[in-house]
Every structure is written in C-alpha cells, then in structure tokens.
Scaffold this motif. Structure first.
Motif, short mmCIF file in Angstrom:
data_model
loop_
_atom_site.label_atom_id
_atom_site.label_comp_id
_atom_site.label_asym_id
_atom_site.label_seq_id
_atom_site.Cartn_x
_atom_site.Cartn_y
_atom_site.Cartn_z
N MET A 43 23.14 22.26 -40.22
CA MET A 43 22.91 23.19 -41.32
C MET A 43 21.55 23.03 -41.98
O MET A 43 21.32 23.57 -43.05
CB MET A 43 24.02 23.04 -42.36
CG MET A 43 25.39 23.37 -41.82
SD MET A 43 26.70 23.21 -43.06
CE MET A 43 26.77 21.44 -43.25
N GLY A 44 20.66 22.25 -41.38
CA GLY A 44 19.33 22.07 -41.96
C GLY A 44 19.28 21.11 -43.13
O GLY A 44 18.31 21.10 -43.88
N LYS A 45 20.30 20.27 -43.29
CA LYS A 45 20.34 19.35 -44.42
C LYS A 45 19.88 17.94 -44.09
O LYS A 45 19.49 17.21 -44.98
CB LYS A 45 21.76 19.27 -44.98
CG LYS A 45 22.24 20.56 -45.61
CD LYS A 45 23.63 20.39 -46.16
CE LYS A 45 24.11 21.66 -46.83
NZ LYS A 45 25.44 21.48 -47.42
N CYS A 46 19.94 17.54 -42.80
CA CYS A 46 19.69 16.13 -42.48
C CYS A 46 18.42 15.89 -41.66
O CYS A 46 17.95 14.77 -41.61
CB CYS A 46 20.89 15.55 -41.73
SG CYS A 46 21.12 16.19 -40.05
N ALA A 47 17.91 16.89 -40.99
CA ALA A 47 16.70 16.80 -40.15
C ALA A 47 16.89 15.92 -38.92
O ALA A 47 15.91 15.56 -38.27
CB ALA A 47 15.48 16.37 -40.95
N THR A 48 18.11 15.57 -38.57
CA THR A 48 18.37 14.76 -37.37
C THR A 48 17.93 15.49 -36.11
O THR A 48 17.49 14.87 -35.16
CB THR A 48 19.88 14.42 -37.28
OG1 THR A 48 20.25 13.72 -38.47
CG2 THR A 48 20.19 13.56 -36.07
N CYS A 49 17.99 16.81 -36.11
CA CYS A 49 17.65 17.62 -34.93
C CYS A 49 16.17 18.00 -34.86
O CYS A 49 15.78 18.83 -34.04
CB CYS A 49 18.51 18.87 -34.88
SG CYS A 49 18.18 20.02 -36.23
N ALA A 50 15.33 17.40 -35.69
CA ALA A 50 13.90 17.73 -35.69
C ALA A 50 13.30 17.52 -34.31
O ALA A 50 13.55 16.51 -33.66
CB ALA A 50 13.17 16.87 -36.71
#
Length: 104
Positions: A43-50
């Motif tokens: 959901m764009g809250k953690c930036a783990t998928c950057a």
C-alpha cells in the motif's frame, strides 16, 4: 504484453505480464513469474518493494504522494515503489538487497 526484467542480487528474471499489472499484487496471488520480489504491505506505507528503474521509466506515471513520502531523494536516482506501479510498457527493475540498504 509488457516484458519485465527483474534483477536481484546478480540474477535476472524475465517474463511477460498482462497490461496494467501490478507486480506486488501478482506476487501476492502467486501469479507472478518473479518470486524474489521483496514486498510487504502493498500500500505504499513501508517502502519494502522499492526498486531502481533501469529501463522504461519514461513510460511510468509521475510518482504519487506515497512514493514522494517514502522515497524522497531516491526518486531522483530512479527509485520507485513497485506496489504503486501499474505496468503498461516494458520495464527493467533492480532490487538488490545491498543497493536497497545503501540507498535508504
């Protein structure tokens, strides 16, 4: 169909996805040919998928407010949140564990 190249820790994973696919959504429902994508909330809250966009950035929409908040100056270096991208054109992404750590 968009061709996706996903690079992770020296390995390259390639495949096609349906147009307007979100890579994190597809990974979550096990319909994604790249099992090594690191993600968490979606959901764009953690930036783990950057991910660093190596090719195809010109076809992506401008960063949204979530990406601006999470990535800050990394946006200028070509980083985007995979969970916020709906792939419509060919793209090449990199998500090396070491690169993500040093870029943070």
């Amino acid at each position: 169909m968009p061709h996706v190249v996903f690079r992770k820790n020296g390995q390259a994973y390639e495949g096609e996805v349906k147009e307007k696919s979100n890579l994190v959504v597809r990974a979550g429902i096990k319909q994604f040919p790249f099992p090594h994508l690191k993600y968490q909330c979606g959901m764009g809250k953690c930036a783990t998928c950057a991910c660093e966009v190596l090719a195809g950035a010109e076809f992506l929409p401008p960063p949204n407010w979530k990406e601006k908040k999470q990535l800050g100056e990394r946006l200028d270096a070509g980083w985007r949140l995979a969970c916020q991208l709906w792939i419509e054109q060919d793209i090449e992404l990199r998500q090396d564990d070491a690169a993500a750590t040093t870029a943070a």
